[in-house]
Design a protein around this motif. Structure first.
Motif, PDB file in Angstrom:
ATOM      1  N   ASP A 171     -12.955  -4.393   4.418  1.00 52.31           N
ATOM      2  CA  ASP A 171     -12.391  -4.775   3.505  1.00 52.31           C
ATOM      3  C   ASP A 171     -13.296  -5.788   2.523  1.00 52.31           C
ATOM      4  O   ASP A 171     -13.802  -6.810   3.194  1.00 52.31           O
ATOM      5  CB  ASP A 171     -10.990  -5.229   3.778  1.00 52.31           C
ATOM      6  N   GLY A 183     -11.654   3.123  -1.266  1.00 52.23           N
ATOM      7  CA  GLY A 183     -10.989   3.141  -2.427  1.00 52.23           C
ATOM      8  C   GLY A 183     -10.754   1.825  -3.061  1.00 52.23           C
ATOM      9  O   GLY A 183     -10.530   0.750  -1.975  1.00 52.23           O
ATOM     10  N   GLY A 184     -10.670   1.416  -4.339  1.00 48.60           N
ATOM     11  CA  GLY A 184     -10.394   0.194  -4.572  1.00 48.60           C
ATOM     12  C   GLY A 184     -10.196   0.184  -6.178  1.00 48.60           C
ATOM     13  O   GLY A 184     -10.140   1.343  -6.641  1.00 48.60           O
ATOM     14  N   SER A 185     -10.286  -1.192  -6.558  1.00 50.52           N
ATOM     15  CA  SER A 185     -10.156  -1.114  -8.057  1.00 50.52           C
ATOM     16  C   SER A 185     -10.424  -2.836  -8.573  1.00 50.52           C
ATOM     17  O   SER A 185     -10.388  -3.617  -7.790  1.00 50.52           O
ATOM     18  CB  SER A 185      -8.587  -0.822  -8.338  1.00 50.52           C
ATOM     19  N   GLY A 229     -12.213  -5.042  -5.815  1.00 49.67           N
ATOM     20  CA  GLY A 229     -12.755  -4.944  -4.554  1.00 49.67           C
ATOM     21  C   GLY A 229     -12.671  -3.460  -4.231  1.00 49.67           C
ATOM     22  O   GLY A 229     -12.378  -2.476  -4.989  1.00 49.67           O
ATOM     23  N   ALA A 262     -11.947  -1.058  -0.323  1.00 47.78           N
ATOM     24  CA  ALA A 262     -11.810  -1.072   1.401  1.00 47.78           C
ATOM     25  C   ALA A 262     -12.474   0.235   1.885  1.00 47.78           C
ATOM     26  O   ALA A 262     -12.066   1.428   1.130  1.00 47.78           O
ATOM     27  CB  ALA A 262     -10.391  -1.376   1.844  1.00 47.78           C
ATOM     28  N   HIS A 295      -2.821   3.599  -7.269  1.00 50.45           N
ATOM     29  CA  HIS A 295      -3.634   3.073  -6.021  1.00 50.45           C
ATOM     30  C   HIS A 295      -2.790   1.923  -5.580  1.00 50.45           C
ATOM     31  O   HIS A 295      -2.311   2.116  -4.356  1.00 50.45           O
ATOM     32  CB  HIS A 295      -4.885   2.438  -6.743  1.00 50.45           C
ATOM     33  N   HIS A 296      -2.538   0.835  -6.148  1.00 49.59           N
ATOM     34  CA  HIS A 296      -1.568  -0.450  -5.783  1.00 49.59           C
ATOM     35  C   HIS A 296      -1.214  -1.083  -6.865  1.00 49.59           C
ATOM     36  O   HIS A 296      -1.736  -0.789  -7.878  1.00 49.59           O
ATOM     37  CB  HIS A 296      -1.904  -0.912  -4.519  1.00 49.59           C
ATOM     38  N   GLU A 313     -13.906  -8.200  -1.481  1.00 48.14           N
ATOM     39  CA  GLU A 313     -13.337  -8.341  -2.768  1.00 48.14           C
ATOM     40  C   GLU A 313     -14.480  -9.248  -3.515  1.00 48.14           C
ATOM     41  O   GLU A 313     -15.219  -9.904  -2.536  1.00 48.14           O
ATOM     42  CB  GLU A 313     -11.878  -9.131  -2.631  1.00 48.14           C
ATOM     43  N   LYS A 356      -6.855 -11.046   0.163  1.00 49.43           N
ATOM     44  CA  LYS A 356      -8.104 -11.256  -0.375  1.00 49.43           C
ATOM     45  C   LYS A 356      -8.320 -11.494  -1.548  1.00 49.43           C
ATOM     46  O   LYS A 356      -8.918 -12.146  -2.174  1.00 49.43           O
ATOM     47  CB  LYS A 356      -8.876  -9.965  -0.333  1.00 49.43           C
ATOM     48  N   GLN A 372      -4.833  -6.941   1.148  1.00 50.30           N
ATOM     49  CA  GLN A 372      -4.665  -6.645  -0.191  1.00 50.30           C
ATOM     50  C   GLN A 372      -4.516  -7.975  -0.898  1.00 50.30           C
ATOM     51  O   GLN A 372      -5.372  -8.682  -1.580  1.00 50.30           O
ATOM     52  CB  GLN A 372      -3.784  -5.653  -0.777  1.00 50.30           C
ATOM     53  N   ARG A 415      -0.035   0.990   9.494  1.00 45.36           N
ATOM     54  CA  ARG A 415       0.741   1.918   8.539  1.00 45.36           C
ATOM     55  C   ARG A 415       1.616   2.677   9.547  1.00 45.36           C
ATOM     56  O   ARG A 415       1.025   3.678  10.252  1.00 45.36           O
ATOM     57  CB  ARG A 415      -0.092   2.766   7.471  1.00 45.36           C
ATOM     58  N   GLU A 431       0.834  -1.143   0.039  1.00 54.29           N
ATOM     59  CA  GLU A 431       0.031   0.002  -0.033  1.00 54.29           C
ATOM     60  C   GLU A 431       0.800   1.148  -0.006  1.00 54.29           C
ATOM     61  O   GLU A 431       0.397   2.285  -0.163  1.00 54.29           O
ATOM     62  CB  GLU A 431      -0.925   0.078   1.250  1.00 54.29           C
ATOM     63  N   GLN A 471     -10.431  -1.333   8.463  1.00 57.05           N
ATOM     64  CA  GLN A 471     -11.232  -0.949   7.303  1.00 57.05           C
ATOM     65  C   GLN A 471     -12.363  -2.080   7.081  1.00 57.05           C
ATOM     66  O   GLN A 471     -12.257  -3.320   7.692  1.00 57.05           O
ATOM     67  CB  GLN A 471     -10.106  -1.478   5.856  1.00 57.05           C
ATOM     68  N   SER A 509      -2.751  -3.872   4.569  1.00 54.81           N
ATOM     69  CA  SER A 509      -4.112  -4.074   4.324  1.00 54.81           C
ATOM     70  C   SER A 509      -4.030  -5.287   3.981  1.00 54.81           C
ATOM     71  O   SER A 509      -3.031  -6.264   3.649  1.00 54.81           O
ATOM     72  CB  SER A 509      -4.563  -3.285   3.281  1.00 54.81           C
TER      73      SER A 509
HETATM   74  N1  ASP Z   1      -6.260  -2.626  -0.231  1.00 54.92           N
HETATM   75  C1  ASP Z   1      -6.770  -1.237  -0.629  1.00 54.92           C
HETATM   76  C2  ASP Z   1      -6.329  -0.108   0.374  1.00 54.92           C
HETATM   77  O1  ASP Z   1      -6.140  -0.652   1.456  1.00 54.92           O
HETATM   78  C3  ASP Z   1      -8.238  -1.343  -1.017  1.00 54.92           C
HETATM   79  C4  ASP Z   1      -8.661  -2.285  -2.224  1.00 54.92           C
HETATM   80  O2  ASP Z   1      -7.954  -1.991  -3.259  1.00 54.92           O
HETATM   81  O3  ASP Z   1      -9.390  -2.919  -1.958  1.00 54.92           O
HETATM   82  O4  ASP Z   1      -6.581   1.112   0.032  1.00 54.92           O
END
Ligand code: ASP
Length: 588
Positions: A235, A485-487, A530, A532, A444-445, A237, A200, A197, A219, A173, A233, A195
């Motif tokens: 969280d 936020g997610g993707s 997903g 979070a 995002h990631h 997916e 999931k 991430q 964090r 993240e 979160q 997270s």
């Molecule tokens: N893991 C991402 C975050 O912590 C959220 C996600 O992309 O579902 O922001």
């Protein structure tokens, strides 16, 4: 028996009833012949009466009670002669016939009332006492209700709740990890999850289809008022979904939470492209409780001899409704405000749209009335409005004007607590170029998928192309706060490895850090995506207390990341250091 009722439930219709209540002594009023006690528990406060004439001993005992003593008292409900309309139990009192002190209390270090006399630090050190205060009790219960409603909604849609581990390897993240030394594997460390991430996503590969978890994340970032090193979160997916289905599912969750917890109903949430959010609000999380959209004005501001504008990339402004009435002093203050290092603007140009149709600006020398009129028309400004104009390199000018817009929103009372304006910001860029480190970062990631139609450009494009790639990435924003936020994720090994390339990972690094995930992608990974939600922030924003995240966490850390109640972090025993093979590192 400790109680037949709680301290918040007795009403006039209970008059005559024998009851037993237990709770804490909130307040004592001693009138000699009569002593009144306000007894408090989570549910409310009930007045107890002790009468000297009825039972002198008992009344003497009541007079000895101190604040926060824990007692059980038995007696009869009766109508109060002196009613208190501000309390749900204010029509009744209990005529006490027997009482037991269950526990004494030291005099608390601050008063346990809404208007407490305790400073922040003192209250943090005695958090369990602070938590007895009504507002904090309400916040924690509010949070619990939200969590329960979130579970109900998601369970109804067949989501399953799965716990993922806390002792893991670095997650992507983009913040610093908290690490935990391993005793059994000398010199090696776990990382606490930023997270869940990757887990999931593995659960999707495993076929669970719809996952959620209300989960702690960690964090190690510099703290701000609205950040905590550990936070929660919601969280989620899902497999075999498009972005559209995700947005609908979690818009549904948000609507469900507002409806069930606050009884607020929404129309469908507006959606805004990231590029538009930046252009119109200078911000990827615009506060839509008020207008004041940006107006770009290069065409009417440049080449008129004002060198500040002529030399710059972007001239952009907002129209503050009714603010032409600001005094010279207030306007000077605004200029100083944007020049503070936190904002960092060189200056601010303003134009007053006078009631008589004339204009008064700080750039009268360069712009005559006709030119200023053209400005005003561009802004659709009315007489009485104030134009605030900034100039600079595009990203900077936008950022600074965004701060000013929010500040004006505050000054003009346009950011109302009870007003909720959710929106989706969509189509975030996939990558962000970082001048300083001379490399791309994932916006995002690194598991975020480019939009389908961008994949070709991503695989074959040049460096400049990469800067403009759009992702299936989205944020839920409420009142200027990023709530979620997610993707959609990459589920193809090739594309994932291309993304790692772009992000500057060597093959070996990518393999060492995320080999397990790429390996999993070789065994039939379904398309998935997903989101979070930042749960602590959601609580504070929904309660109208944005920026007060701490008040919605039972045991938060302070600004230095410390828990001053339990005194953590703290040194550990030298033997423990040896056991963890950390002694050398520390001494050396
Ligand atoms: N893991 C991402 C975050 O912590 C959220 C996600 O992309 O579902 O922001």
């Amino acid at each position: 028996m400790y109680r037949t009722h709680n301290c918040g439930e007795l009403r006039l219709e209970n008059a005559g009833k024998e009851v037993t209540l237990s709770g804490w002594v909130q307040k004592k009023r001693d009138f000699g012949g009569m002593t009144f006690i306000d007894l408090r528990d989570r549910y409310g406060i009930t007045q107890l009466v002790f009468n000297m004439d009825d039972n002198a001993n008992l009344c003497e005992n009541a007079r000895k009670l101190g604040r926060e003593f824990v007692i059980t008292a038995k007696g009869k409900v009766r109508e109060r002669s002196n009613k208190n309309p501000n309390m749900p139990t204010g029509n009744v009192e209990i005529e006490i016939t027997s009482m037991n002190v269950l526990n004494k209390s030291e005099t608390p270090p601050f008063t346990i009332e809404e208007e407490t006399d305790g400073g922040e630090d003192l209250r943090m050190a005695y958090r369990y006492l602070d938590l007895r205060r009504d507002s904090l009790q309400k916040n924690i219960i509010f949070r619990s209700n939200l969590a329960i409603e979130a579970r109900k909604y998601l369970a109804e849609l067949d989501f399953i709740e799965v716990e993922t581990p806390c002792l893991i390897k670095s997650t992507p993240e983009g913040a610093r990890d908290f690490v935990v030394p391993s005793r059994m594997n000398k010199g090696q460390f776990y990382a606490l999850p930023q997270s869940p991430q990757t887990f999931k996503q593995l659960l999707m590969v495993a076929g669970f289809d719809k996952y959620f978890q209300i989960v702690k994340c960690f964090r190690d970032e510099d703290l701000r008022a609205d950040r905590q090193p550990e936070f929660t979160q919601i969280d989620c997916e899902m497999s075999f979904v498009t972005q559209e289905q995700i947005l609908n599912t979690f818009e549904g969750l948000t609507k469900h939470l507002f409806k069930t917890v606050l009884n607020i109903e929404f129309q469908d949430f507006p959606r805004m492209f990231y590029d538009d959010a930046m252009r119109l609000y200078g911000n990827d999380k615009p506060d839509l409780r008020f207008g004041m959209e940006f107006v770009e004005m290069n065409d009417v501001a440049k080449d008129k001899g004002f060198v500040v504008f002529d030399k710059t990339e972007l001239v952009v402004g907002v129209c503050a409704p009714g603010a032409a009435s600001f005094t010279r002093k207030e306007l000077d203050k605004l200029v100083k405000w944007v020049q503070r290092p936190q904002i960092g603007a060189k200056g601010l140009v303003y134009v007053k749209c006078n009631e008589d149709g004339s204009f008064k600006s700080t750039v009268d020398k360069f712009f005559d009335q006709d030119m200023l009129k053209a400005w005003a028309e561009k802004f659709d400004a009315k007489p009485g409005d104030l134009l605030l104009v900034m100039a600079g390199e595009t990203d900077k000018a936008r950022k600074q004007l965004s701060e000013l817009r929010l500040h004006m929103g505050d000054l003009l009372g346009l950011r109302k607590k009870e007003d909720f304006k959710p929106l989706w910001v969509i189509d975030f860029p996939l990558l962000e170029w970082d001048e300083e480190s001379n490399r791309f970062h994932a916006m995002h990631h690194p598991f975020t998928s480019p939009k389908k139609e961008e994949i070709g450009r991503m695989l074959n494009g040049d460096h400049e192309t990469m800067k403009s790639l759009k992702a299936d990435a989205y944020d839920l924003v409420i009142n200027g706060n990023e709530i979620g936020g997610g993707s959609i994720r990459i589920h193809d090994r090739e594309l994932q490895s291309k993304n790692f390339d772009l992000l500057g990972f060597t093959k070996e690094e990518a393999q060492a850090q995320f080999g397990f995930l790429m390996g999993a992608f070789e065994y039939g990974a379904p398309p998935h995506g997903g989101i979070a939600f930042g749960f602590d922030r959601l609580c504070s924003v929904m309660a109208g207390e944005e920026g007060r995240i701490r008040d919605f966490i039972a045991f938060p850390k302070n600004n230095q990341g410390r828990d001053i109640m339990i005194d953590a972090p703290s040194p550990i025993d030298p033997d423990q250091l040896v056991e963890l093979s950390l002694d050398l590192n520390i001494r050396g």
